[in-house]
Design a protein around this motif. Structure first.
Motif: not given
Length: 125
Positions: A21, A24, A96-97, A101
């Motif tokens: 990941e 962030y 952003y996530p 995703d």
């Protein structure tokens, strides 16, 4: 010699290593710093980072909304409008996530994000 040829033409698929990941918090801090220290015009790159085979570039469009453009090599694949004005970093942090995703998933046009926070666009052929 037989083992050499057997290994050379081996058909076993290597196990896929999951892509980590993005960090962030670090990305948002770099964006904050860039916006505080410079007057960045719409359309100019604010920040970019790599995720898997993609490059995600952040800028602002002519309406001053954030825009995340996804490139694969030199080809623009997707664009995401984040409905947040300059300085609304929390909205950007939560967008952003969703983008990552989508890129992790099957990337179907029908599943492009479309909400009050984020709108996705496809630029394929």
């Amino acid at each position: 010699m037989r083992n050499f040829l057997k290994n050379l033409f081996q058909r076993k698929k290597q196990p896929e290593v999951p892509v980590p990941e993005p960090n962030y918090a670090e990305i948002i801090n770099k964006i904050k710093k860039a916006e505080e220290t410079q007057d960045i015009q719409p359309g100019r790159k604010i920040h970019a980072f790599d995720y898997d085979l993609f490059e995600l570039r952040l800028d602002r469009d002519i309406t001053n909304q954030y825009r995340v453009t996804v490139f694969k090599g030199n080809e623009r694949i997707y664009s995401f409008t984040v409905f947040a004005k300059k300085g609304e970093i929390e909205k950007l942090r939560s967008a952003y996530p969703h983008i990552v995703d989508f890129l992790k998933g099957e990337q179907k046009i029908a599943t492009l994000p479309d909400s009050d926070l984020l709108k996705g666009f496809y630029f394929g052929h």
